[in-house]
Structures are given as C-alpha cells and as structure tokens.
Design a protein around this motif. Structure first.
Motif, mmCIF file in Angstrom:
data_model
loop_
_atom_site.group_PDB
_atom_site.id
_atom_site.type_symbol
_atom_site.label_atom_id
_atom_site.label_comp_id
_atom_site.label_asym_id
_atom_site.label_seq_id
_atom_site.Cartn_x
_atom_site.Cartn_y
_atom_site.Cartn_z
ATOM 1 N N UNK A 63 -35.267 -1.360 10.553
ATOM 2 C CA UNK A 63 -33.962 -1.085 9.966
ATOM 3 C C UNK A 63 -33.761 -1.755 8.636
ATOM 4 N N UNK A 64 -32.509 -1.841 8.229
ATOM 5 C CA UNK A 64 -32.110 -2.369 6.928
ATOM 6 C C UNK A 64 -31.449 -3.729 7.106
ATOM 7 N N UNK A 82 -39.516 -4.043 9.490
ATOM 8 C CA UNK A 82 -39.888 -3.769 10.872
ATOM 9 C C UNK A 82 -39.965 -5.098 11.609
ATOM 10 N N UNK A 83 -39.571 -5.097 12.877
ATOM 11 C CA UNK A 83 -39.578 -6.313 13.690
ATOM 12 C C UNK A 83 -40.643 -6.208 14.772
ATOM 13 N N UNK A 149 -42.521 2.606 12.985
ATOM 14 C CA UNK A 149 -41.886 2.048 14.176
ATOM 15 C C UNK A 149 -42.933 1.617 15.199
ATOM 16 N N UNK A 150 -44.053 2.335 15.275
ATOM 17 C CA UNK A 150 -45.113 1.985 16.232
ATOM 18 C C UNK A 150 -45.712 0.613 15.956
ATOM 19 N N UNK A 151 -45.540 0.102 14.724
ATOM 20 C CA UNK A 151 -46.070 -1.226 14.400
ATOM 21 C C UNK A 151 -45.301 -2.334 15.108
ATOM 22 N N UNK A 152 -44.112 -2.032 15.603
ATOM 23 C CA UNK A 152 -43.322 -3.064 16.274
ATOM 24 C C UNK A 152 -43.924 -3.482 17.604
ATOM 25 N N UNK A 153 -44.764 -2.597 18.190
ATOM 26 C CA UNK A 153 -45.365 -2.924 19.484
ATOM 27 C C UNK A 153 -46.641 -2.135 19.734
#
Length: 347
Positions: A63-64, A82-83, A149-153
C-alpha cells in the motif's frame, strides 16, 4: 476504519475498528491497496489455530505510506511499499544475519493488539526495517501490483523452500503441494536453474499454473502411488531437491520417500500433524538433509523484486479470485472449499 476480524471458527467478519495510528516514533501507517488470504489463515478459520474472539487477521499486504513517526528516516508519505508477513527492526543480531523472522523486536501481523493486513490501513512497527519501497509507477499497473503482492509471503516462501532443498543449476526437483506456496516453489526452482521439476497435485487448474511456472511433469497420485510415480520418472532414484509445502504427516512422509539418497528437503508447509512423518533412521541411512522453516521473506524481497519488475518471474497467476473488503468472508469460504487457490483483496 474497516478491517477483518475473526470471532470463532468459520466466523470471519469485516467490522469498524479504531483507525490505524502512529503509536511509537518508529511506526508508519500504510493505506492498504492490495491484501490477500493465506492458506495458513485457514487454520484459524477452521479452528485448528487458536485466536481470541475479535482478533485481527491477515498478514500479506502492500500500500501507500500515509504517515510516519518521528524516528522513521527511509520512508515518507506517498511511498508505495510492500510488507513482509512479519515486521522486524532490521538492526538486531538476527536481522543482521538475515533471519528477520527471529527479530528480537519483531512480530506477526494480526497478533493480539496489532493490526492485520486485511483492512483499510495498518500500523507498521519498525517501519524502516520492515517495509520495502516499490516503484511509484507500479501503482497504475494492476497486473504488476498483483505480482508484487506475492513478495509479501508466498513467493519468498517458495524461494526459501527451494534454497532449503538445495536447488541449483541442473537439479531434479519435486514439489509436494499445489497451493500458492508450492506453485511459487516451482517458479523459484525454475528461477534457480532446475532442469526437471515434478509438481505433485490433483487439481488441473493448479497444475496448469505449475506448468506455466516451469513444471516439466505432473503427478496426480497421492501416498505410495505418488512416490512410485515420481521414482519411475526419475529412474528409481528420486529427486535431488524436494519442496514440502503442505505440512501434514502424509506430505512429509511423501517428501522423504521421493528424495534421492544424498538429497535435501526444503520444508515450508506450516506443520499441522507432521511430526510423525519423519523417520530419522531412514533419513540418516540415506543421507537426506532437512532445511526450512518460517521464511525470512524480508531478506529475499530485494532480489526477487528485481526479477518481478524485469519480468523474469511473474507470480501473479497464483491469485485466481479478487474480492472487495466486504466480501472477505466469501473469500475465506472459497479457499476453504478449494474453489479458489488464493484470494486477493482490494480494500
């Protein structure tokens, strides 16, 4: 703001909760653009992992940045970030060793007293050590955002499994599990140069993605039949590297039995009844190595990010359904009954 909470098994709700807000100087508040439901969230949903009624849930989001605390120096409002699925300070001894999941000041999104990722915004502790900046222009590219988004997990977890299994140029690899992590394990193995990749799975929609990601063979059988099929494909010797992405007794037993003597298993399936799937005598006699565990995805995001941005890898296809925040309970039901592989949330 609105966020997802769990009250009891199969009781997921989207409710009004206090707004995410700065509590400590190291915090940031991130407005969520994309989040998703993880297979591990289903253990709480099914009542197999304890949660307090009303506890937040969800641990994958990007997100931002909306606001930063006074001690945050590397981020500013407006940054796209990204988290990883756990926060970490980035400075302790474990973080310095790359084991961010053991951070002395770290924690897991949705733990008691903390925001979960499935909401409109998230308070991020230790923002400088946790969040990774993304190119601002990615915000207007829906497909790229999905891949990021896939990098978050799941992409980092699949990569962790491939590293644990010792995948290298020319390896033969078998992947136990056709969920999002197993599929990303296929993609990670291909990225690391595996020559032959056998995906074990029974669902054609998922094994089609495995083929897209680089699987050369698919084995639909389970148990002893699967073991025999894999060994037949590999001349009776088994795979150099096996990725275990399920976490059950059966899946671990299968992983051991399809590993080549002298090979290795990278295990990342969240254990639920897998303890008796290991026979140390067998592993000792056959020189099988076991490595893995909870993936320190924060360590992997920078290198994987480059490949997602360049198009070398594209994990976006693991997301096969998109829901609004209000539809999150439907997303859980779809993943629980396996009519969806991985559900993305657009708050």
């Amino acid at each position: 703001m609105r966020a997802t909470v769990i009250h009891a098994p199969h009781d997921i709700r989207v409710e009004e909760v206090p707004d995410a807000a700065i509590q400590r100087p190291e915090d940031a508040v991130v407005r969520v653009l994309r989040a998703c439901i993880c297979g591990s969230d289903l253990w709480a949903y099914r009542g197999e992992a304890a949660r307090q009624p009303g506890q937040r849930i969800g641990h994958e989001f990007l997100g931002i940045v909306e606001e930063t605390g006074s001690a945050v120096t590397d981020l500013r409002a407006g940054d796209l970030v990204v988290a990883p699925f756990m926060w970490s300070d980035g400075t302790c001894e474990y973080c310095a060793e790359g084991l961010f999941t053991s951070c002395e000041h770290g924690g897991f999104w949705g733990s008691v007293g903390h925001d979960g990722g499935q909401g409109e915004a998230v308070r991020v502790p230790h923002a400088d050590g946790t969040l990774v900046k993304l190119p601002a222009e990615a915000v207007s590219d829906d497909h790229l955002l999905t891949g990021l988004l896939a990098l978050s997990d799941v992409m980092g977890t699949g990569h962790h499994a491939a590293l644990g299994a010792g995948v290298r140029e020319g390896s033969t690899v078998a992947v136990v599990g056709d969920g999002a992590v197993g599929l990303c394990g296929v993609l990670a193995a291909k990225r690391l140069g595996a020559e032959r990749i056998i995906a074990l799975g029974r669902h054609t929609v998922r094994t089609d993605i495995a083929k897209l990601f680089g699987a050369t063979d698919v084995v639909a059988e389970r148990g002893e039949a699967a073991e025999a099929a894999v060994r037949e494909l590999l001349g009776g010797r088994g795979a150099h590297a096996v990725i275990e992405a399920v976490g059950t007794e059966q899946s671990m037993r299968t992983a051991v039995n399809i590993t080549r003597d002298g090979g290795a298993i990278g295990y990342v399936g969240v254990p639920h009844g897998s303890g008796t799937g290991l026979d140390l005598g067998v592993m000792f006699d056959r020189n099988i190595t076991l490595r893995g565990g909870v993936a320190p995805v924060r360590a992997y995001i920078p290198e994987l990010l480059k490949d997602v941005l360049s198009g070398v890898i594209d994990p976006a296809p693991v997301f096969d359904r998109t829901v609004s925040l209000g539809e999150v309970p439907d997303g859980y039901r779809a993943m629980d009954d396996r009519s969806a592989l991985k559900v993305m949330i657009k708050p």
